[in-house]
Design a protein around this motif. Structure first.
Motif, PDB file in Angstrom:
ATOM      1  N   UNK A  35       1.114  -0.943   0.035  1.00  0.00           N
ATOM      2  CA  UNK A  35       0.228   0.006  -0.017  1.00  0.00           C
ATOM      3  C   UNK A  35       1.184   1.148   0.265  1.00  0.00           C
ATOM      4  N   UNK A  36       0.422   2.143  -1.025  1.00  0.00           N
ATOM      5  CA  UNK A  36       1.532   3.556  -0.791  1.00  0.00           C
ATOM      6  C   UNK A  36       0.705   4.596   0.641  1.00  0.00           C
ATOM      7  N   UNK A  37       1.895   5.010   1.327  1.00  0.00           N
ATOM      8  CA  UNK A  37       1.529   5.442   2.166  1.00  0.00           C
ATOM      9  C   UNK A  37       0.578   6.798   2.014  1.00  0.00           C
ATOM     10  N   UNK A  38       0.797   6.937   0.556  1.00  0.00           N
ATOM     11  CA  UNK A  38       0.250   8.636   0.491  1.00  0.00           C
ATOM     12  C   UNK A  38      -1.419   8.796  -0.343  1.00  0.00           C
ATOM     13  N   UNK A  39      -1.167   7.229   0.287  1.00  0.00           N
ATOM     14  CA  UNK A  39      -2.989   6.980  -0.716  1.00  0.00           C
ATOM     15  C   UNK A  39      -3.355   6.358   0.453  1.00  0.00           C
ATOM     16  N   UNK A  40      -3.403   5.544   1.633  1.00  0.00           N
ATOM     17  CA  UNK A  40      -3.807   4.948   1.755  1.00  0.00           C
ATOM     18  C   UNK A  40      -3.864   5.523   3.061  1.00  0.00           C
ATOM     19  N   UNK A  41      -4.578   4.927   4.700  1.00  0.00           N
ATOM     20  CA  UNK A  41      -4.818   6.062   5.415  1.00  0.00           C
ATOM     21  C   UNK A  41      -5.381   5.081   6.433  1.00  0.00           C
ATOM     22  N   UNK A  42      -4.042   4.859   7.201  1.00  0.00           N
ATOM     23  CA  UNK A  42      -4.232   3.400   8.778  1.00  0.00           C
ATOM     24  C   UNK A  42      -5.034   4.228   9.807  1.00  0.00           C
ATOM     25  N   UNK A  43      -5.793   3.607  10.282  1.00  0.00           N
ATOM     26  CA  UNK A  43      -6.122   4.029  11.906  1.00  0.00           C
ATOM     27  C   UNK A  43      -5.863   3.254  13.349  1.00  0.00           C
ATOM     28  N   UNK A  44      -6.055   3.571  14.083  1.00  0.00           N
ATOM     29  CA  UNK A  44      -5.783   3.058  15.444  1.00  0.00           C
ATOM     30  C   UNK A  44      -7.132   2.720  15.896  1.00  0.00           C
ATOM     31  N   UNK A  45      -6.932   1.037  16.177  1.00  0.00           N
ATOM     32  CA  UNK A  45      -8.265   0.723  16.108  1.00  0.00           C
ATOM     33  C   UNK A  45      -9.024   1.010  17.448  1.00  0.00           C
ATOM     34  N   UNK A  46      -7.588   1.350  18.595  1.00  0.00           N
ATOM     35  CA  UNK A  46      -7.875   1.128  20.084  1.00  0.00           C
ATOM     36  C   UNK A  46      -8.954   2.345  19.860  1.00  0.00           C
ATOM     37  N   UNK A  47      -8.108   3.213  19.117  1.00  0.00           N
ATOM     38  CA  UNK A  47      -8.888   5.123  19.087  1.00  0.00           C
ATOM     39  C   UNK A  47      -9.979   4.963  18.559  1.00  0.00           C
ATOM     40  N   UNK A  48     -10.102   3.958  17.982  1.00  0.00           N
ATOM     41  CA  UNK A  48     -11.654   3.984  16.488  1.00  0.00           C
ATOM     42  C   UNK A  48     -12.497   3.443  17.879  1.00  0.00           C
ATOM     43  N   UNK A  49     -12.115   1.956  18.547  1.00  0.00           N
ATOM     44  CA  UNK A  49     -12.571   1.510  19.892  1.00  0.00           C
ATOM     45  C   UNK A  49     -13.057   2.633  20.723  1.00  0.00           C
ATOM     46  N   UNK A  50     -12.488   3.276  21.391  1.00  0.00           N
ATOM     47  CA  UNK A  50     -12.802   3.848  22.259  1.00  0.00           C
ATOM     48  C   UNK A  50     -13.856   5.172  21.631  1.00  0.00           C
ATOM     49  N   UNK A  51     -13.850   5.402  20.710  1.00  0.00           N
ATOM     50  CA  UNK A  51     -14.508   7.336  20.030  1.00  0.00           C
ATOM     51  C   UNK A  51     -15.879   6.124  20.262  1.00  0.00           C
ATOM     52  N   UNK A  52     -16.297   5.004  19.975  1.00  0.00           N
ATOM     53  CA  UNK A  52     -17.785   4.354  20.118  1.00  0.00           C
ATOM     54  C   UNK A  52     -18.209   3.788  21.470  1.00  0.00           C
ATOM     55  N   UNK A  53     -17.042   3.541  21.842  1.00  0.00           N
ATOM     56  CA  UNK A  53     -17.751   3.777  23.181  1.00  0.00           C
ATOM     57  C   UNK A  53     -17.753   4.419  24.451  1.00  0.00           C
ATOM     58  N   UNK A  54     -17.069   5.153  24.662  1.00  0.00           N
ATOM     59  CA  UNK A  54     -17.637   6.781  24.881  1.00  0.00           C
ATOM     60  C   UNK A  54     -18.484   7.568  24.435  1.00  0.00           C
ATOM     61  N   UNK A  55     -18.288   7.563  22.887  1.00  0.00           N
ATOM     62  CA  UNK A  55     -19.878   8.418  22.306  1.00  0.00           C
ATOM     63  C   UNK A  55     -20.804   7.367  22.224  1.00  0.00           C
ATOM     64  N   UNK A  56     -21.298   6.529  23.024  1.00  0.00           N
ATOM     65  CA  UNK A  56     -22.084   5.404  22.568  1.00  0.00           C
ATOM     66  C   UNK A  56     -23.614   6.194  22.629  1.00  0.00           C
ATOM     67  N   UNK A  57     -23.782   6.822  23.352  1.00  0.00           N
ATOM     68  CA  UNK A  57     -25.228   7.951  23.759  1.00  0.00           C
ATOM     69  C   UNK A  57     -25.948   8.735  22.394  1.00  0.00           C
ATOM     70  N   UNK A  58     -23.885   9.018  21.852  1.00  0.00           N
ATOM     71  CA  UNK A  58     -25.250   9.539  20.079  1.00  0.00           C
ATOM     72  C   UNK A  58     -25.565   8.723  19.161  1.00  0.00           C
ATOM     73  N   UNK A  59     -26.178   8.831  18.600  1.00  0.00           N
ATOM     74  CA  UNK A  59     -26.325   8.005  16.868  1.00  0.00           C
ATOM     75  C   UNK A  59     -25.157   8.284  16.386  1.00  0.00           C
ATOM     76  N   UNK A  60     -24.729   7.152  15.569  1.00  0.00           N
ATOM     77  CA  UNK A  60     -23.916   7.429  14.213  1.00  0.00           C
ATOM     78  C   UNK A  60     -24.750   7.299  13.010  1.00  0.00           C
ATOM     79  N   UNK A  61     -24.126   8.636  12.812  1.00  0.00           N
ATOM     80  CA  UNK A  61     -24.697   8.744  11.386  1.00  0.00           C
ATOM     81  C   UNK A  61     -24.090   8.281   9.895  1.00  0.00           C
TER      82      UNK A  61
END
Length: 170
Positions: free
Chosen positions: A68-94
């Motif tokens: 994968x070309x790092x200039x094209x693909x974006x990698x995300x941290x799975x722990x931050x992703x899961x934590x955002x879903x946990x912490x903000x679970x009172x909001x509906x995901x659009x």
């Protein structure tokens, strides 16, 4: 005698596998294989009176290369992703896009509060770091205070570290 037979069988197996590998790459034979999904793509060009087949070659080692070309693909941290879903679970995901790292939330009211918030979370880097996270928080009357945004970011990062420790990566 038994060792000699085993050695002969092993040598024959290696020879057969080598020959089949050569035919797979198109080294033997004058005609390339028919174009189907089992073979790499090929480009046909005509040079004079002969047709030249240029195929994408792939090997087993391509699985281990960083394709994968790092200039094209974006990698995300799975722990931050899961934590955002946990912490903000009172909001509906659009909307959520794990490939670009964006989660868009609709208005939701946190427990113990009467003010509704909406958020957009950006996970921008694969590192578990404060620079990897950006949160845009708004109320119905406008942008949320900077202290509230900072508190939400801290809560997400704290939860992400807890998830990483739970997985045993630290």
């Amino acid at each position: 005698m038994r060792a000699r037979t085993t050695f002969t069988l092993a040598a024959m197996a290696v020879a057969i596998l080598s020959a089949s590998g050569c035919s797979r790459l198109g080294i033997t034979g004058s005609r390339p294989p028919q174009n189907n999904d089992n073979f790499p793509t090929e480009n046909r060009t005509q040079q004079g009176n002969e047709v030249v087949f240029d195929r994408e070659r792939s090997t087993i080692w391509d699985l281990f290369s960083a394709g994968n070309d790092p200039n094209i693909t974006v990698e995300v941290n799975k722990y931050i992703w899961a934590a955002a879903l946990d912490v903000l679970d009172f909001m509906p995901i659009q909307a959520a896009d794990p490939f670009s790292g964006v989660i868009v939330y609709g208005f939701g009211t946190p427990p113990g509060s009467n003010r509704a918030y909406r958020a957009t979370v950006y996970v921008q880097d694969p590192a578990l770091d404060a620079r990897s996270l950006r949160v845009a928080l708004a109320t119905r009357s406008g942008p949320a205070p900077a202290e509230t945004v900072r508190a939400v970011e801290d809560a997400i990062l704290t939860r992400a570290r807890q998830l990483r420790i739970r997985d045993g990566d630290l």
